[in-house]
Structures are given as C-alpha cells and as structure tokens.
Design a protein around this motif. Structure first.
Motif, mmCIF file in Angstrom:
data_model
loop_
_atom_site.group_PDB
_atom_site.id
_atom_site.type_symbol
_atom_site.label_atom_id
_atom_site.label_comp_id
_atom_site.label_asym_id
_atom_site.label_seq_id
_atom_site.Cartn_x
_atom_site.Cartn_y
_atom_site.Cartn_z
ATOM 1 N N ASN A 196 3.688 1.598 -1.407
ATOM 2 C CA ASN A 196 4.290 1.761 -2.728
ATOM 3 C C ASN A 196 3.257 1.756 -3.849
ATOM 4 O O ASN A 196 3.626 1.637 -5.019
ATOM 5 C CB ASN A 196 5.322 0.649 -2.967
ATOM 6 N N ASP A 197 1.969 1.862 -3.482
ATOM 7 C CA ASP A 197 0.896 1.913 -4.471
ATOM 8 C C ASP A 197 0.912 0.681 -5.369
ATOM 9 O O ASP A 197 0.853 0.757 -6.596
ATOM 10 C CB ASP A 197 0.999 3.188 -5.321
ATOM 11 N N GLU B 6 0.832 -1.209 0.000
ATOM 12 C CA GLU B 6 0.000 0.000 0.000
ATOM 13 C C GLU B 6 0.861 1.252 0.000
ATOM 14 O O GLU B 6 0.525 2.247 -0.662
ATOM 15 C CB GLU B 6 -0.916 -0.027 1.214
ATOM 16 N N PRO C 227 6.350 3.001 -10.329
ATOM 17 C CA PRO C 227 6.213 4.052 -9.305
ATOM 18 C C PRO C 227 4.766 4.242 -8.856
ATOM 19 O O PRO C 227 4.519 4.578 -7.698
ATOM 20 C CB PRO C 227 6.750 5.303 -10.011
ATOM 21 N N GLU C 228 3.811 3.991 -9.749
ATOM 22 C CA GLU C 228 2.401 4.157 -9.416
ATOM 23 C C GLU C 228 1.591 3.038 -10.048
ATOM 24 O O GLU C 228 1.896 2.557 -11.145
ATOM 25 C CB GLU C 228 1.868 5.507 -9.923
ATOM 26 N N HIS C 229 0.541 2.630 -9.316
ATOM 27 C CA HIS C 229 -0.415 1.646 -9.822
ATOM 28 C C HIS C 229 0.279 0.353 -10.258
ATOM 29 O O HIS C 229 -0.026 -0.206 -11.315
ATOM 30 C CB HIS C 229 -1.232 2.220 -10.986
ATOM 31 N N SER D 182 12.477 1.398 -6.957
ATOM 32 C CA SER D 182 11.630 2.583 -6.965
ATOM 33 C C SER D 182 11.234 3.005 -5.571
ATOM 34 O O SER D 182 10.403 3.874 -5.402
ATOM 35 C CB SER D 182 10.359 2.305 -7.785
ATOM 36 N N THR D 183 11.803 2.367 -4.560
ATOM 37 C CA THR D 183 11.507 2.740 -3.194
ATOM 38 C C THR D 183 12.800 2.958 -2.457
ATOM 39 O O THR D 183 13.881 2.710 -2.956
ATOM 40 C CB THR D 183 10.702 1.633 -2.481
#
Length: 354
Positions: free
Chosen positions: A223-224, A221, A260-262, A307-308
């Motif tokens: 990190n989407d 959650e 990065p998203e979704h 990406s984190t």
C-alpha cells in the motif's frame, strides 16, 4: 419486621433506657440526700412513702416515654427512610426492563443521596451497555447473514447452470467462507476479551509493537506505506496474545486507512511513572471529530477512508477497545490536524522482578 418498625423499636428502646437511667440516678440521689423522715407543711413523709410516690411518678414517666418513643420513632423513621421509596421504585422499574428512569434524589449530599446518585450512574451505564449490545447483535446478525446469502446465491447460480465452470465458483466460495471464518473468530476473540477470561503474564509492549510492524510490513509495502517503530522496554501485565492482537489491529488499521501514495505509520512505546503508553499515528484523510466516536463501534469500517481492497470484518478498533478495557487501560483516538489518526493506549505499568 420492616426496617421502619425496627428503627422505631430501636429509638423507643433507647429512649426508655435513657429515661430509666435518669430515673435511677434521681432515685440514688434521693436515697443519699433525703432523711428517713421529712417534714412538710401538711405533715411528714417517710422514706418509704417517698419511694412509693417516686415509683408512681417514674412509672408514669416511662409510660409517657414509651408512647412518645413509639409515635415519634415511627414518624422519624418514616421521614428518614422516605428516600428509599424512590430508590425501591427505580429498582423495580429497572427490573422490569426500564433503564431510562432516574431517581434524581433532591436534598443534601448524605448517604441516601450518594446511594441514589450511584444507582443513577449504574442505570446510565447499563442503558449504554444494553444499547451497545443491541446494536452489536443487529450488526453481527447482518454481517453473518451477508456471506451466507452470497453463498446461497452462488449455489443457486451453479444449480441453474450445471455446465458453468466450477473453478470460478470454487474460488468465490472459498473467499466468502474465509470471510465468514474470520468474522466468527473475531467475534469469539471479542467475547473472550469482554469476559476477561485470560491468563495474565509479564509482557514487553515494545516487542509486540515490533512484531506487529514486521508482520504487516508486506501489507505496508503493497500500500506504499512506510512503518517506523521506536521506544524502550515497556513492561506491562496481561495476555500476550490479546495485546499482540490489539497492537496488530492498530497498525493494520493505520496501514489500510492511509494515503493512496507515500503514506506513513509511526509506532512508539514509552514508560510513564504510573503506566505504559503505546501510540500509533498515521497519515490519511482529514476526519471530522464527530466521526471519531463511532470508530470503536463494532462493524464501523470507516468506508470513506478505505484506500485498499482489504476491508476486514469491521471489528478492528472494537477489539482494540475491548482488549484495552479488559486490561484496565484507556484508549484515546484523536484526529491529526494534517489528516489521519493519533491513537494512544495506556496500560497499567507492570514492574518485573529479577
């Protein structure tokens, strides 16, 4: 005695025995068929005289067979055992630390050829393992030295400035120390898996997949990333702790190396006729095929995909590979056409008894 001499004596003994049996058969024939007195153009020959002549001829034949057997057996044994010279030389070179030499024995595929080919395969495997261990030792030394060097630097800075606020220093030291502890524990776990020093129990791999996904849900959650699990009861036999660590590492890797998203992670378990299968698939950047082979190497973090801010200790997929191998399974990692990875773990099917 050498093997060559033993074979020579064996050949000679067998040849002498065969000759003696043949001469005995001839002698028995003469006893039955030859009369007591036999007339010849030059006179007569009694059975006793014939026996003396036969004994002399038989002695000469046996002496010839002895000499022929020793000489022929020595040459024949040397020819047969010649491939062992190459194998022995390769063994001595391997004992001195040279693992790059190969026998490459020519000729038909007989027992010696199979032995030489098996030895060459063993040398190749040993060479790969030694190279992996050398890389691992070098990387582990570097990784363990890094937190120690950072700690030493922080302490030197604190000593140079006694009036510096210790709160920030304490927090950074705790972070560095936690990383060193995590790395040490990961190395111990890797060693334990490699040595296969664990108790095997009945395990449902589907439950481990659900537990890993539930445990890592907050990280997903954050990190989407959405996680979906599916599958049936997946029985296997192994260490529940190690298999849970393997599954957790796969799901964790799929989360932190994602879009990065979704982003999305799909975890599935299935039962095949001869094995159970765990698959973890995630979205992410498109990866070059040549980069896939390095992902299971220790301390290969794939920094271009991170990406984190959670970089781990670089042993995630290395642990997965080691645990899978310790459970007599296989690990296959392939890039997804749209980006990300598709990881498949196959383990032996463990049938449960009611």
């Amino acid at each position: 005695m050498s093997v060559r001499l033993k074979l020579t004596l064996s050949y000679t003994g067998f040849l002498m025995l065969a000759g003696a049996v043949l001469l005995a058969a001839v002698w028995l024939y003469l006893l039955d068929e030859v009369p007591d007195v036999t007339a010849f153009p030059g006179g007569v020959l009694t059975r006793l005289g014939l026996a003396r002549h036969f004994a002399q001829a038989a002695g000469a034949v046996l002496v010839f067979l002895l000499l022929f057997g020793l000489l022929g057996g020595w040459l024949l044994a040397g020819r047969i055992l010649a491939p062992l010279t190459s194998i022995t030389a390769a063994t001595r070179m391997a004992a001195r630390g040279s693992l790059s030499h190969r026998i490459e024995l020519p000729g038909p595929r007989d027992e010696f050829r199979e032995l030489a080919d098996s030895f060459d395969a063993m040398l190749a495997q040993l060479e790969r393992h030694v190279a992996e261990q050398q890389r691992f030792a070098a990387n582990a030394s570097h990784e363990l030295r890094t937190p120690l060097a950072i700690t030493q630097t922080l302490l030197d800075v604190a000593r140079a400035d006694p009036n510096r606020d210790t709160g920030e220093l304490d927090e950074r030291l705790r972070t560095v120390n936690s990383r060193a502890i995590a790395l040490t524990e990961a190395l111990l776990l890797l060693s334990r898996a490699d040595q296969r020093s664990f108790t095997r129990e009945h395990v449902d791999l589907s439950l481990l997949a659900e537990e890993a996904a539930e445990t890592l849900l907050p990280l997903a959650e954050k990190n989407d990333v959405t996680i979906q699990t599916s599958g049936e009861i997946t029985p296997t036999i192994g260490s529940p702790a190690l298999l849970l660590q393997m599954t957790t590492n796969l799901v964790h890797n799929a989360i932190v190396h994602n879009l990065p998203e979704h982003g999305a992670v799909q975890v599935d378990t299935a039962v095949h006729p001869d094995c159970v299968v765990l698959t973890v698939e995630n979205t992410g950047d498109i990866l070059a095929p040549q980069a896939i082979s390095t992902l299971t190497e220790p301390f290969q973090r794939g920094t271009e995909r991170i990406s984190t801010d959670h970089v781990g200790v670089g042993l995630g997929l290395a642990l997965v590979k080691s645990i899978t191998r310790a459970h007599n399974g296989t690990l296959v990692i392939v890039p997804r056409p749209g980006g990300g990875l598709h990881v498949t773990v196959r383990l032996p099917l463990g049938r449960w008894c009611n």
